[in-house]
Scaffold this motif. Structure first.
Motif, PDB file in Angstrom:
ATOM      1  N   ALA A 204       1.070  -1.208   0.090  1.00 34.29           N
ATOM      2  CA  ALA A 204       0.010   0.141   0.097  1.00 34.29           C
ATOM      3  C   ALA A 204       0.733   1.180   0.026  1.00 34.29           C
ATOM      4  O   ALA A 204       0.371   2.266  -0.430  1.00 34.29           O
ATOM      5  N   SER A 205       2.186   1.235   0.408  1.00 33.31           N
ATOM      6  CA  SER A 205       2.979   2.560   0.503  1.00 33.31           C
ATOM      7  C   SER A 205       3.087   2.906  -0.854  1.00 33.31           C
ATOM      8  O   SER A 205       3.564   4.062  -0.985  1.00 33.31           O
ATOM      9  N   GLU A 206       3.065   2.098  -2.112  1.00 27.54           N
ATOM     10  CA  GLU A 206       2.990   2.600  -3.242  1.00 27.54           C
ATOM     11  C   GLU A 206       1.911   3.500  -3.763  1.00 27.54           C
ATOM     12  O   GLU A 206       1.588   4.080  -4.859  1.00 27.54           O
ATOM     13  N   PHE A 207       0.727   3.338  -2.947  1.00 26.66           N
ATOM     14  CA  PHE A 207      -0.293   3.955  -3.504  1.00 26.66           C
ATOM     15  C   PHE A 207      -0.222   5.524  -3.354  1.00 26.66           C
ATOM     16  O   PHE A 207       0.268   5.947  -2.384  1.00 26.66           O
ATOM     17  N   PRO A 208      -0.896   6.309  -4.217  1.00 27.82           N
ATOM     18  CA  PRO A 208      -1.017   7.823  -4.322  1.00 27.82           C
ATOM     19  C   PRO A 208      -1.390   8.202  -2.849  1.00 27.82           C
ATOM     20  O   PRO A 208      -0.984   9.507  -2.458  1.00 27.82           O
ATOM     21  N   ASN A 209      -2.350   7.596  -2.278  1.00 29.08           N
ATOM     22  CA  ASN A 209      -3.049   8.270  -1.131  1.00 29.08           C
ATOM     23  C   ASN A 209      -2.599   7.754   0.210  1.00 29.08           C
ATOM     24  O   ASN A 209      -3.112   7.965   1.174  1.00 29.08           O
ATOM     25  N   PHE A 210      -1.505   6.859   0.283  1.00 35.51           N
ATOM     26  CA  PHE A 210      -0.979   6.291   1.507  1.00 35.51           C
ATOM     27  C   PHE A 210      -0.551   7.289   2.353  1.00 35.51           C
ATOM     28  O   PHE A 210      -0.712   7.000   3.487  1.00 35.51           O
ATOM     29  N   GLY A 211      -0.203   8.555   2.082  1.00 36.49           N
ATOM     30  CA  GLY A 211       0.289   9.381   3.072  1.00 36.49           C
ATOM     31  C   GLY A 211      -0.920   9.862   3.963  1.00 36.49           C
ATOM     32  O   GLY A 211      -0.842  10.425   5.053  1.00 36.49           O
ATOM     33  N   ASN A 212      -2.247   9.497   3.351  1.00 40.91           N
ATOM     34  CA  ASN A 212      -3.253  10.043   4.524  1.00 40.91           C
ATOM     35  C   ASN A 212      -3.672   9.022   5.500  1.00 40.91           C
ATOM     36  O   ASN A 212      -4.328   9.217   6.297  1.00 40.91           O
ATOM     37  N   ILE A 213      -2.594   7.879   5.478  1.00 36.99           N
ATOM     38  CA  ILE A 213      -3.129   7.110   6.728  1.00 36.99           C
ATOM     39  C   ILE A 213      -2.075   7.607   7.975  1.00 36.99           C
ATOM     40  O   ILE A 213      -0.977   7.672   7.664  1.00 36.99           O
ATOM     41  N   PRO A 214      -2.835   7.786   9.205  1.00 41.53           N
ATOM     42  CA  PRO A 214      -1.981   8.283  10.266  1.00 41.53           C
ATOM     43  C   PRO A 214      -0.842   7.409  10.324  1.00 41.53           C
ATOM     44  O   PRO A 214      -1.055   6.199  10.449  1.00 41.53           O
ATOM     45  N   ALA A 215       0.340   7.749  11.088  1.00 45.55           N
ATOM     46  CA  ALA A 215       1.369   6.874  11.175  1.00 45.55           C
ATOM     47  C   ALA A 215       1.139   5.650  12.183  1.00 45.55           C
ATOM     48  O   ALA A 215       1.568   4.521  12.194  1.00 45.55           O
ATOM     49  N   GLU A 216       0.190   5.871  13.337  1.00 46.31           N
ATOM     50  CA  GLU A 216       0.246   5.086  14.179  1.00 46.31           C
ATOM     51  C   GLU A 216      -0.828   3.803  13.597  1.00 46.31           C
ATOM     52  O   GLU A 216      -0.989   2.628  14.317  1.00 46.31           O
ATOM     53  N   TYR A 217      -1.291   4.095  12.350  1.00 43.59           N
ATOM     54  CA  TYR A 217      -2.067   2.761  11.565  1.00 43.59           C
ATOM     55  C   TYR A 217      -1.479   2.344  10.617  1.00 43.59           C
ATOM     56  O   TYR A 217      -1.757   1.401   9.816  1.00 43.59           O
ATOM     57  N   VAL A 218      -0.090   2.622  10.359  1.00 43.96           N
ATOM     58  CA  VAL A 218       0.668   2.013   9.458  1.00 43.96           C
ATOM     59  C   VAL A 218       1.362   0.899  10.030  1.00 43.96           C
ATOM     60  O   VAL A 218       1.446  -0.337   9.482  1.00 43.96           O
ATOM     61  N   ASP A 219       2.118   0.870  11.043  1.00 46.01           N
ATOM     62  CA  ASP A 219       2.667  -0.439  11.731  1.00 46.01           C
ATOM     63  C   ASP A 219       2.100  -0.711  12.810  1.00 46.01           C
ATOM     64  O   ASP A 219       2.309  -0.943  13.889  1.00 46.01           O
ATOM     65  N   VAL A 220       0.889  -1.583  12.255  1.00 44.32           N
ATOM     66  CA  VAL A 220       0.277  -2.283  13.085  1.00 44.32           C
ATOM     67  C   VAL A 220       0.558  -3.701  13.132  1.00 44.32           C
ATOM     68  O   VAL A 220       1.278  -4.288  12.239  1.00 44.32           O
ATOM     69  N   TYR A 221       0.141  -4.234  14.261  1.00 44.11           N
ATOM     70  CA  TYR A 221       0.737  -5.657  14.479  1.00 44.11           C
ATOM     71  C   TYR A 221       0.244  -6.722  13.461  1.00 44.11           C
ATOM     72  O   TYR A 221       0.906  -7.632  13.093  1.00 44.11           O
ATOM     73  N   PHE A 222      -0.947  -6.541  12.874  1.00 43.10           N
ATOM     74  CA  PHE A 222      -1.492  -7.430  12.151  1.00 43.10           C
ATOM     75  C   PHE A 222      -0.892  -7.398  10.684  1.00 43.10           C
ATOM     76  O   PHE A 222      -1.033  -8.304   9.922  1.00 43.10           O
ATOM     77  N   ASP A 223      -0.224  -6.183  10.279  1.00 40.92           N
ATOM     78  CA  ASP A 223       0.120  -6.078   9.009  1.00 40.92           C
ATOM     79  C   ASP A 223       1.139  -4.901   9.214  1.00 40.92           C
ATOM     80  O   ASP A 223       0.929  -3.768   8.488  1.00 40.92           O
ATOM     81  N   PRO A 224       2.264  -5.098   9.505  1.00 39.34           N
ATOM     82  CA  PRO A 224       3.422  -4.007   9.807  1.00 39.34           C
ATOM     83  C   PRO A 224       3.657  -3.672   8.586  1.00 39.34           C
ATOM     84  O   PRO A 224       4.208  -4.138   7.331  1.00 39.34           O
ATOM     85  N   GLY A 225       3.793  -2.095   8.044  1.00 39.85           N
ATOM     86  CA  GLY A 225       3.916  -1.462   7.116  1.00 39.85           C
ATOM     87  C   GLY A 225       2.876  -1.495   6.145  1.00 39.85           C
ATOM     88  O   GLY A 225       2.854  -0.978   4.738  1.00 39.85           O
ATOM     89  N   ARG A 226       1.621  -2.102   6.385  1.00 44.17           N
ATOM     90  CA  ARG A 226       0.625  -2.090   5.402  1.00 44.17           C
ATOM     91  C   ARG A 226       1.000  -2.810   3.990  1.00 44.17           C
ATOM     92  O   ARG A 226       0.748  -2.231   2.961  1.00 44.17           O
ATOM     93  N   LYS A 227       1.436  -3.979   4.030  1.00 44.00           N
ATOM     94  CA  LYS A 227       1.902  -4.532   2.821  1.00 44.00           C
ATOM     95  C   LYS A 227       0.583  -5.265   2.389  1.00 44.00           C
ATOM     96  O   LYS A 227       0.496  -5.519   0.947  1.00 44.00           O
ATOM     97  N   TYR A 228      -0.322  -5.620   2.739  1.00 43.73           N
ATOM     98  CA  TYR A 228      -1.438  -6.496   2.533  1.00 43.73           C
ATOM     99  C   TYR A 228      -2.742  -5.621   2.899  1.00 43.73           C
ATOM    100  O   TYR A 228      -3.954  -6.034   2.187  1.00 43.73           O
ATOM    101  N   SER A 229      -2.788  -4.384   3.597  1.00 44.06           N
ATOM    102  CA  SER A 229      -4.224  -3.835   3.799  1.00 44.06           C
ATOM    103  C   SER A 229      -4.052  -2.507   3.988  1.00 44.06           C
ATOM    104  O   SER A 229      -2.935  -1.910   4.171  1.00 44.06           O
ATOM    105  N   VAL A 230      -5.334  -1.738   3.689  1.00 46.14           N
ATOM    106  CA  VAL A 230      -5.436  -0.457   4.299  1.00 46.14           C
ATOM    107  C   VAL A 230      -6.556  -0.261   5.162  1.00 46.14           C
ATOM    108  O   VAL A 230      -7.365  -0.958   5.268  1.00 46.14           O
ATOM    109  N   PRO A 231      -6.303   0.910   6.206  1.00 39.52           N
ATOM    110  CA  PRO A 231      -7.375   0.719   7.054  1.00 39.52           C
ATOM    111  C   PRO A 231      -8.914   1.200   6.472  1.00 39.52           C
ATOM    112  O   PRO A 231      -8.858   2.020   5.287  1.00 39.52           O
ATOM    113  N   TYR A 232      -9.972   0.922   6.911  1.00 38.76           N
ATOM    114  CA  TYR A 232     -11.202   0.932   6.557  1.00 38.76           C
ATOM    115  C   TYR A 232     -12.038   1.930   7.711  1.00 38.76           C
ATOM    116  O   TYR A 232     -12.260   3.105   7.317  1.00 38.76           O
ATOM    117  N   GLN A 233     -12.142   1.142   8.516  1.00 37.20           N
ATOM    118  CA  GLN A 233     -12.877   2.216  10.003  1.00 37.20           C
ATOM    119  C   GLN A 233     -12.318   1.610  11.158  1.00 37.20           C
ATOM    120  O   GLN A 233     -11.849   0.275  11.114  1.00 37.20           O
TER     121      GLN A 233
END
Lengths: 313, 347
Positions: free
Chosen positions: B101-130
């Motif tokens: 997801a870090s390659e997505f143009p809108n990746f910067g909109n994800i707050p830092a604390e939701y990027v390195d989450v335990y279930f998907d560190p660095g958001r390789k497979y997912s992006v936050p929804y709600q």
């Protein structure tokens, strides 16, 4: 008379015709046989095989033989030390399902028989309209009908509001989310399956027999019991099977109208494939149900043929 | 001459038929698999228009049923919306497409604390929804005592007995029970689990039903006066029945984060990625938040949010309550034990 060594051309052509007929029959049957083998027998075999395997943690099966699913059906493994103790919990679910199905079948018969009788005695044109009306609920999806039923019978629904308003009850009747709610749902769902075969049986009935019986001083109850019911028996049997067997495996009514609290066999099986992810146990539960139904049917068929033999003698 | 509407329709249908057989059409499709009642039609239409994509949506009612159906071999979906711990499970099971997801143009909109989450560190497979909480609501017109305790569910006052709906979700029910007994989560201790099982089976007498997709309806209709519910769904229930109040039990509350993921073998991979990026747009995340009533996993949504969202009790976490607890996936043996307790409870 021609000698058997040289069969006349006529016999030969008959032979060929018989073979052709046999071929045609096989050809005509093959689509049905293919469907039955491919979509019924094969999946059943898979279910039986799966019931003897080990469950994977997140669903699916591990290909290791195990009879654990059948053991689990009757016994509970202790959370601590893996000792087995008899547990009637699953038997209770089966028992509850049988009672529910039996009640639904009886109620459907009691409601369905007068209805079918009434329709069968109507003039031709009205008959068709009534039969059409019986099928009307089937134009609507079962799920929607069940939810509509829930809205009607729940505590804050129109039924209870009407009863409270009329002063017939002091507190709302608790029907929704109980076994009674499930029963109502089953009756509502399967009633047409009872009415239609009954109607088909009574429709062919020769009503002059009723006149004859009453000429012979039979009372109304006797006529019903000794003349009409025996002749409508094939319809009663067909209707009862069509209501009983699907009720036994009902899944939507207990989930919605019963509030998902008191499982029936259908829910138990569904749960194994969804929440619990224990495919082998779900398969075993299905195999056990199928075996019970099959045995009951076999016993019934044998008794019927015996009864018929007795009649012939 | 203007074409008659019938002819236009027929032509469109014909084009559709012809198109369906060629590869050109499949580039314009997206099959979503989401929780029920969790995506506003407005967003579906907007995405459809913007990218000329035909969107279909199917729904499920728990993380467990999503997993069960994927495991049962359901295919053809591109995007699903699993909760935190389920993302972990799906990654471990190799069921998700690597999207970086870090390659997505809108990746910067994800707050830092939701990027390195335990279930998907660095958001390789997912992006936050709600994200939100799983608590319960009480109808204050029926009961006006203290509601911020799990005793409401497990040892209810007389006026609430028989009027409690529970979520049909093994983890939500069991975690609430464990908190009430002050026992550890992901608990494999047999003695603890026996106490838990006894508690649940005893409390079941007071429960009306187990229902997730009807959790709002059963409260709004008044059939249930207490209902386990997710906070945003609860806020929507309150809009229809103002006497409902969301509880923040002092024993603790489950926090969760739902995420958009792309399923392995997605037939429309490019559109799936487009959709994920689309949902990271603050304005779109706000449309979703205004509908679902949870909290967006994207920053910059504030200017687009409803006035109500700023003050609603359900989404503004009170400082007096213990912080929400995000429960990670439990070890295999614990999952098995939970399933046994759950089946035993439902039968």
């Amino acid at each position: 008379m021609p000698s058997p060594a040289t069969p006349p051309p006529r016999a030969a052509s008959e032979h060929a015709r018989a073979r052709r007929r046999l071929k045609a029959r096989a050809l005509l049957l093959s689509p049905a046989l293919l469907v039955i083998c491919g979509l019924l027998v094969l999946p059943l075999c898979i279910i039986v095989v799966y019931s003897f395997l080990t469950p994977g943690t997140y669903g699916g099966v591990v290909w290791r033989f195990s009879t654990e699913s059948y053991v689990q059906f009757l016994f509970e493994r202790d959370l601590f030390d893996d000792t087995l103790a008899f547990s009637p919990a699953y038997l209770q679910i089966y028992w509850r399902s049988f009672i529910q199905a039996l009640v639904a079948t009886t109620a459907c018969f009691l409601i369905g028989f007068p209805t079918a009788y009434y329709i069968a005695t109507l003039p031709e044109r009205k008959k068709y309209m009534w039969v059409l009306l019986i099928t009307v609920p089937y134009w609507i999806n079962l799920l929607i009908r069940t939810i509509a039923m829930l809205f009607l019978i729940r505590n804050e629904g129109p039924l209870n509001h009407a009863l409270l308003f009329a002063g017939l009850v002091d507190a709302p009747l608790k029907i929704a989310y109980t076994n009674i709610g499930v029963g109502i749902g089953l009756i509502y769902t399967y009633l047409p399956f009872m009415v239609l075969p009954l109607y088909a049986a009574i429709e062919r009935f020769d009503f002059r027999l009723v006149e004859a019986a009453s000429d012979l001083y039979a009372r109304r109850w006797t006529i019903l019991r000794r003349v009409i019911l025996p002749l409508a028996m094939p319809g009663v049997v067909a209707g009862s099977l069509l209501v009983f067997i699907p009720s036994l495996g009902a899944f939507i009514a207990p989930d919605l109208l019963g509030g998902g609290k008191n499982l029936m066999i259908g829910n138990l099986i569904a749960l194994q494939f969804q929440g619990s992810r224990n495919w082998p146990f779900g398969s075993a539960a299905a195999v056990i149900l199928m075996t019970i139904v099959l045995c009951a049917l076999l016993v019934y068929v044998r008794q019927q043929s015996k009864a018929r033999l007795r009649q012939l003698r | 001459m203007t074409p008659s509407p019938f002819k236009t329709l027929a032509a469109a249908a014909l084009l559709g038929l012809v198109g369906a057989s060629g590869p050109a059409q499949s580039a314009g499709k997206l099959n979503l698999y989401n929780w029920f009642d969790y995506l506003p039609q407005e967003l579906v239409d907007k995405f459809s228009r913007q990218h000329d994509v035909e969107v279909t949506l199917d729904t499920y009612d728990s993380n467990e049923s999503l997993l069960a159906r994927l495991k049962a071999g359901v295919t053809g979906y591109d995007v699903a919306v699993p909760g935190d711990y389920m993302v972990r499970i799906l990654i471990n099971e190799g069921m998700l497409e690597l999207i970086n997801a870090s390659e997505f143009p809108n990746f910067g909109n994800i707050p830092a604390e939701y990027v390195d989450v335990y279930f998907d560190p660095g958001r390789k497979y997912s992006v936050p929804y709600q994200w939100g909480t799983t608590g319960f609501m009480v109808d204050t017109a029926v009961y006006d005592g203290d509601i911020d305790t799990l005793a409401i569910i497990f040892n209810p006052p007389p006026e609430l007995r028989g009027r409690i709906n529970m979520l049909k979700d093994v983890n939500d029910v069991i975690n609430a029970g464990l908190r009430y007994l002050d026992l550890e989560r992901c608990n494999g201790n047999p003695e603890d689990l026996r106490r838990l099982s006894d508690l649940l089976n005893d409390a079941k007498r007071h429960w009306l039903s187990f229902n997730s997709d009807g959790a709002k309806e059963v409260l709004v209709s008044g059939d249930a006066a207490v209902g386990q519910i997710w906070n945003g769904f609860g806020m929507r229930a309150r809009a229809e029945r103002p006497s409902l109040k969301y509880a923040y039990p002092r024993e603790g509350i489950t926090g969760w984060m739902d995420n958009l993921v792309v399923l392995k073998g997605a037939p429309n991979l490019d559109n799936a990625k487009l959709f994920l990026n689309f949902m990271l747009e603050p304005e779109n995340a706000a449309i979703l938040t205004n509908f679902a009533r949870y909290t967006a996993g994207v920053s910059g949504t504030e200017p687009f949010l409803d006035e109500e969202m700023k003050t609603a009790h359900e989404v503004n976490y009170p400082s007096s309550a213990p912080p929400p607890e995000f429960v990670p996936p439990c070890p295999d043996n614990v999952i098995r034990l939970y399933d046994r307790i759950w089946t035993n409870l439902l039968k």
